[in-house]
Design an enzyme around this catalytic site. Sequence first.
Site, short mmCIF file in Angstrom:
data_model
loop_
_atom_site.label_atom_id
_atom_site.label_comp_id
_atom_site.label_asym_id
_atom_site.label_seq_id
_atom_site.Cartn_x
_atom_site.Cartn_y
_atom_site.Cartn_z
N LYS A 56 1.39 -7.26 0.25
CA LYS A 56 -0.24 -6.49 0.64
C LYS A 56 -1.45 -7.12 0.96
O LYS A 56 -2.08 -7.45 0.81
CB LYS A 56 -0.18 -5.13 0.69
N ALA A 72 -0.98 -1.66 -3.73
CA ALA A 72 -0.38 -0.62 -4.33
C ALA A 72 0.78 0.00 -3.39
O ALA A 72 0.35 -0.79 -1.87
CB ALA A 72 -1.22 0.13 -4.49
N ASP A 73 1.67 -0.27 -4.00
CA ASP A 73 3.55 0.87 -3.17
C ASP A 73 3.76 1.65 -3.90
O ASP A 73 4.04 1.27 -4.90
CB ASP A 73 3.57 -0.58 -2.58
N GLN A 74 4.75 2.37 -3.58
CA GLN A 74 5.19 3.10 -3.85
C GLN A 74 6.92 3.17 -3.44
O GLN A 74 6.45 2.91 -2.09
CB GLN A 74 5.05 4.63 -3.70
N GLY A 109 3.87 0.62 -7.50
CA GLY A 109 3.87 -0.76 -7.96
C GLY A 109 2.30 -1.63 -8.20
O GLY A 109 1.91 -0.76 -6.62
#
Length: 196
Positions: A56, A72-74, A109
Amino acid sequence: MTRFILASGSQIRADILRQAHIPFEIIKSDVDESVIKAERADLSPRDMALCLAEAKVEPVSLAHPDALVLGADQTMELDGELLDKLPQASLARARLERMRGRPHFLHSGLALLRAGQPVWRYQQTSTIHVRGFSDAFLDQYLENAGFALTASVGAYAYEGLGSQLFERVEGDYYAILGLPLLPLTAVLRDHGVLQQ
């Protein structure tokens, strides 16, 4: 001060940054997560969170080389399986019944880039222990949870009504929300976004 961009459309991540008085801009990445998940199906749920964050952030960072750009990701892991957000609220009952009385993992992350080059990567895992709630509670929850049923992978908003689903958590509050704030602010200080 260094320009700082959040490459995410996540309202909760933007709210966390605003509440911490961190100056930032939002430039949402248009990366298709489903393509990445299909191409990198070999990754663990934990590593997938970082992979998605990196995917991203890269195009936004390349388009704005003067800025520090955060992706950012989850991801959510239950029984070793990577779970996705529910496409419709009617599926939430089955998801929550599966989670009832059991732990699951939320993997965060973060990837910080400048001019397309990695500056910092970070991963953090939180363990969420769902209580053995009653069917009556589940009915009430489903009636009142609203947008949270499809807005988050676990069909809950931890910071709201969803907090009643849990008996205990192991992890940082902000990481559970999807943006581990304390390690992020440390690196933002090191790179001139925040004062030392």
